[in-house]
Design an enzyme around this catalytic site. Structure first.
Site, PDB file in Angstrom:
ATOM      1  N   TYR A 180      -2.538  -1.339  10.121  1.00  0.00           N
ATOM      2  CA  TYR A 180      -2.524  -1.710   8.704  1.00  0.00           C
ATOM      3  C   TYR A 180      -1.197  -1.304   8.055  1.00  0.00           C
ATOM      4  CZ  TYR A 180      -3.917  -1.629   3.764  1.00  0.00           C
ATOM      5  OH  TYR A 180      -3.986  -1.814   2.406  1.00  0.00           O
ATOM      6  N   SER A 201       0.859  -1.192   0.000  1.00  0.00           N
ATOM      7  CA  SER A 201       0.000   0.000   0.000  1.00  0.00           C
ATOM      8  C   SER A 201       0.889   1.233   0.000  1.00  0.00           C
ATOM      9  CB  SER A 201      -0.858   0.007   1.265  1.00  0.00           C
ATOM     10  OG  SER A 201      -1.479   1.260   1.418  1.00  0.00           O
TER      11      SER A 201
HETATM   12  N1  LIG Z   1      -8.403  -0.635  -2.377  1.00  0.00           N
HETATM   13  C1  LIG Z   1      -7.379   0.186  -2.138  1.00  0.00           C
HETATM   14  O1  LIG Z   1      -7.466   1.401  -2.375  1.00  0.00           O
HETATM   15  C2  LIG Z   1      -6.078  -0.374  -1.601  1.00  0.00           C
HETATM   16  C3  LIG Z   1      -5.083   0.553  -1.260  1.00  0.00           C
HETATM   17  C4  LIG Z   1      -3.876   0.077  -0.793  1.00  0.00           C
HETATM   18  C5  LIG Z   1      -3.642  -1.287  -0.696  1.00  0.00           C
HETATM   19  N2  LIG Z   1      -4.625  -2.178  -1.028  1.00  0.00           N
HETATM   20  C6  LIG Z   1      -4.319  -3.610  -0.922  1.00  0.00           C
HETATM   21  O2  LIG Z   1      -4.798  -4.295  -2.075  1.00  0.00           O
HETATM   22  C7  LIG Z   1      -5.148  -5.626  -1.731  1.00  0.00           C
HETATM   23  C8  LIG Z   1      -6.577  -5.916  -2.145  1.00  0.00           C
HETATM   24  O3  LIG Z   1      -7.420  -5.004  -1.473  1.00  0.00           O
HETATM   25  P1  LIG Z   1      -8.932  -4.703  -1.889  1.00  0.00           P
HETATM   26  O4  LIG Z   1      -9.098  -3.254  -1.819  1.00  0.00           O
HETATM   27  O5  LIG Z   1      -9.271  -5.470  -3.097  1.00  0.00           O
HETATM   28  O6  LIG Z   1      -9.643  -5.331  -0.592  1.00  0.00           O
HETATM   29  P2  LIG Z   1     -11.051  -6.055  -0.386  1.00  0.00           P
HETATM   30  O7  LIG Z   1     -12.015  -5.610  -1.407  1.00  0.00           O
HETATM   31  O8  LIG Z   1     -11.361  -5.893   1.059  1.00  0.00           O
HETATM   32  O9  LIG Z   1     -10.671  -7.588  -0.678  1.00  0.00           O
HETATM   33  C9  LIG Z   1      -9.806  -8.255   0.194  1.00  0.00           C
HETATM   34  C10 LIG Z   1      -9.675  -9.673  -0.280  1.00  0.00           C
HETATM   35  O10 LIG Z   1      -8.801 -10.375   0.630  1.00  0.00           O
HETATM   36  C11 LIG Z   1      -9.458 -11.570   1.011  1.00  0.00           C
HETATM   37  N3  LIG Z   1      -8.998 -12.082   2.279  1.00  0.00           N
HETATM   38  C12 LIG Z   1      -9.003 -11.509   3.489  1.00  0.00           C
HETATM   39  N4  LIG Z   1      -8.514 -12.347   4.417  1.00  0.00           N
HETATM   40  C13 LIG Z   1      -8.185 -13.490   3.772  1.00  0.00           C
HETATM   41  C14 LIG Z   1      -7.634 -14.737   4.153  1.00  0.00           C
HETATM   42  N5  LIG Z   1      -7.322 -15.005   5.449  1.00  0.00           N
HETATM   43  N6  LIG Z   1      -7.408 -15.683   3.222  1.00  0.00           N
HETATM   44  C15 LIG Z   1      -7.717 -15.457   1.927  1.00  0.00           C
HETATM   45  N7  LIG Z   1      -8.275 -14.303   1.488  1.00  0.00           N
HETATM   46  C16 LIG Z   1      -8.504 -13.344   2.408  1.00  0.00           C
HETATM   47  C17 LIG Z   1     -10.933 -11.210   1.026  1.00  0.00           C
HETATM   48  O11 LIG Z   1     -11.708 -12.390   1.039  1.00  0.00           O
HETATM   49  P3  LIG Z   1     -13.228 -12.468   1.607  1.00  0.00           P
HETATM   50  O12 LIG Z   1     -14.122 -12.085   0.462  1.00  0.00           O
HETATM   51  O13 LIG Z   1     -13.361 -13.905   2.019  1.00  0.00           O
HETATM   52  O14 LIG Z   1     -13.311 -11.529   2.758  1.00  0.00           O
HETATM   53  C18 LIG Z   1     -11.012 -10.424  -0.276  1.00  0.00           C
HETATM   54  O15 LIG Z   1     -11.035 -11.280  -1.386  1.00  0.00           O
HETATM   55  C19 LIG Z   1      -4.909  -5.755  -0.237  1.00  0.00           C
HETATM   56  O16 LIG Z   1      -3.627  -6.289  -0.003  1.00  0.00           O
HETATM   57  C20 LIG Z   1      -4.971  -4.311   0.240  1.00  0.00           C
HETATM   58  O17 LIG Z   1      -4.277  -4.137   1.449  1.00  0.00           O
HETATM   59  C21 LIG Z   1      -5.854  -1.741  -1.466  1.00  0.00           C
END
Ligand SMILES: NC(=O)c1ccc[n+]([C@@H]2O[C@H](COP(=O)([O-])OP(=O)(O)OC[C@H]3O[C@@H](n4cnc5c(N)ncnc54)[C@H](OP(=O)(O)O)[C@@H]3O)[C@@H](O)[C@H]2O)c1
Length: 273
Positions: free
Chosen positions: A146, A133
């Site tokens: 986080y 991130s």
């Molecule tokens: N969106 C942003 O702006 C942003 C910014 C910076 C970094 N990121 C990073 O990008 C990545 C994806 O984020 P996102 O925004 O797509 O988040 P999201 O929509 O909350 O999706 C998170 C995903 O991780 C899965 N997950 C959580 N715990 C898990 C576990 N124990 N085993 C397997 N899967 C698990 C969730 O599964 P479930 O459906 O089962 O809950 C979901 O598929 C993350 O690493 C996040 O930190 C995102």
């Protein structure tokens, strides 16, 4: 690298992971889209089918990978799965929240990675892509748990990069800024820490700052294209953005000292008295 062989994505049920799994398939990989509940992959499987993409849904909870074996022929691992619990101040964050977050974002990722390395090595090399991130570049109040978990993966990526280069395994880190997902929507609310005595004004400032950032969001499918570009690019640096906000922050971070980068942010969140 040639987009051939197997690419595996963790947390592909929704958000960036889902979009990246599909994009890897569109470029030519055989994709294993892993998730905690395979029922959540039904829509993705149908979309892949319609697009003529080779994509298999498989169960993987990264906090319970102790009996998990990586598929043969693995060439790309995308460590995407992560959680963000309450955004509280360090003073009032329960140790349980630290442990739960690190169990997924750090230890789960490490366990999957160490189990995947032998398969990637047997394939003659490949890529490990860690989604961290760009919040690690910003001293954002209330996001300490986080941010610390993501900074741990940044450091891990540096070590992996030097340990695995000799096996032909490249390590890339993707630092998203603001991607339109469930996680982003939640992180734009008033931080839970604002409810603690003395933290209300800081909480409002953080919410206002994040509301401004909400104007700079990127759809997950666009971020996924950038992520797969970095995976395929043999010359990609360790750290890569996947959206305009992340790109701007990473460029500033590279162009200035850490203190210069931090001062405007500290001023933004400082109280008037
Ligand atoms: N969106 C942003 O702006 C942003 C910014 C910076 C970094 N990121 C990073 O990008 C990545 C994806 O984020 P996102 O925004 O797509 O988040 P999201 O929509 O909350 O999706 C998170 C995903 O991780 C899965 N997950 C959580 N715990 C898990 C576990 N124990 N085993 C397997 N899967 C698990 C969730 O599964 P479930 O459906 O089962 O809950 C979901 O598929 C993350 O690493 C996040 O930190 C995102």
């Amino acid at each position: 690298m040639e987009p051939k062989g197997t690419a595996l994505v963790t947390g592909a049920s929704r958000g960036i992971g889902r979009a990246t799994a599909l994009e890897l398939g569109l470029r030519g990989f055989d994709v294993v889209a892993t998730m905690r509940n395979v029922e959540d992959g039904e829509g993705l499987a149908q979309e892949a089918d319609r697009a003529g993409v080779m994509l298999e849904i498989a169960k993987l909870d990264i906090t319970a990978a102790d009996t998990w074996a990586a598929p043969d022929g693995l060439r790309v691992l995308v460590n995407n799965a992560a959680i963000e619990l309450d955004n509280n101040c360090v003073e009032h964050t329960a140790m349980e929240d630290w442990r739960t977050t690190f169990e997924t974002n750090v230890f789960g990722l490490i366990d999957v990675t160490r189990r995947a390395i032998p398969s990637i090595r047997r394939s003659g090399g490949g890529v490990i892509c860690n989604i961290t991130s760009c919040s690690t570049l910003v001293p954002m109040p209330f996001f300490g748990v986080y941010r610390a978990s993501k900074a741990a993966i940044s450091a891990l990526g540096e070590t992996l990069r030097s340990e695995l280069a000799g096996f032909g395994i490249r390590v890339v880190e993707i630092m998203p800024g603001a991607i339109e997902t469930d996680m982003l929507a939640r992180s734009q609310l008033l931080p839970e820490g604002a409810a603690n005595p003395g933290y209300a004004e800081l909480g409002e400032r953080v919410r206002a700052n994040r509301a401004l950032a909400a104007e700079l969001t990127t759809p997950a499918r666009d971020a996924a294209r950038e992520i797969v570009d970095a995976i395929l690019d043999e010359a990609a640096p360790l750290r890569n953005p996947c959206d305009p906000m992340g790109s701007g922050l990473l460029a500033s971070w590279r162009a200035t000292s850490d203190e210069e980068m931090m001062q405007p942010m500290l001023a933004l969140f400082a109280t008037d008295d």
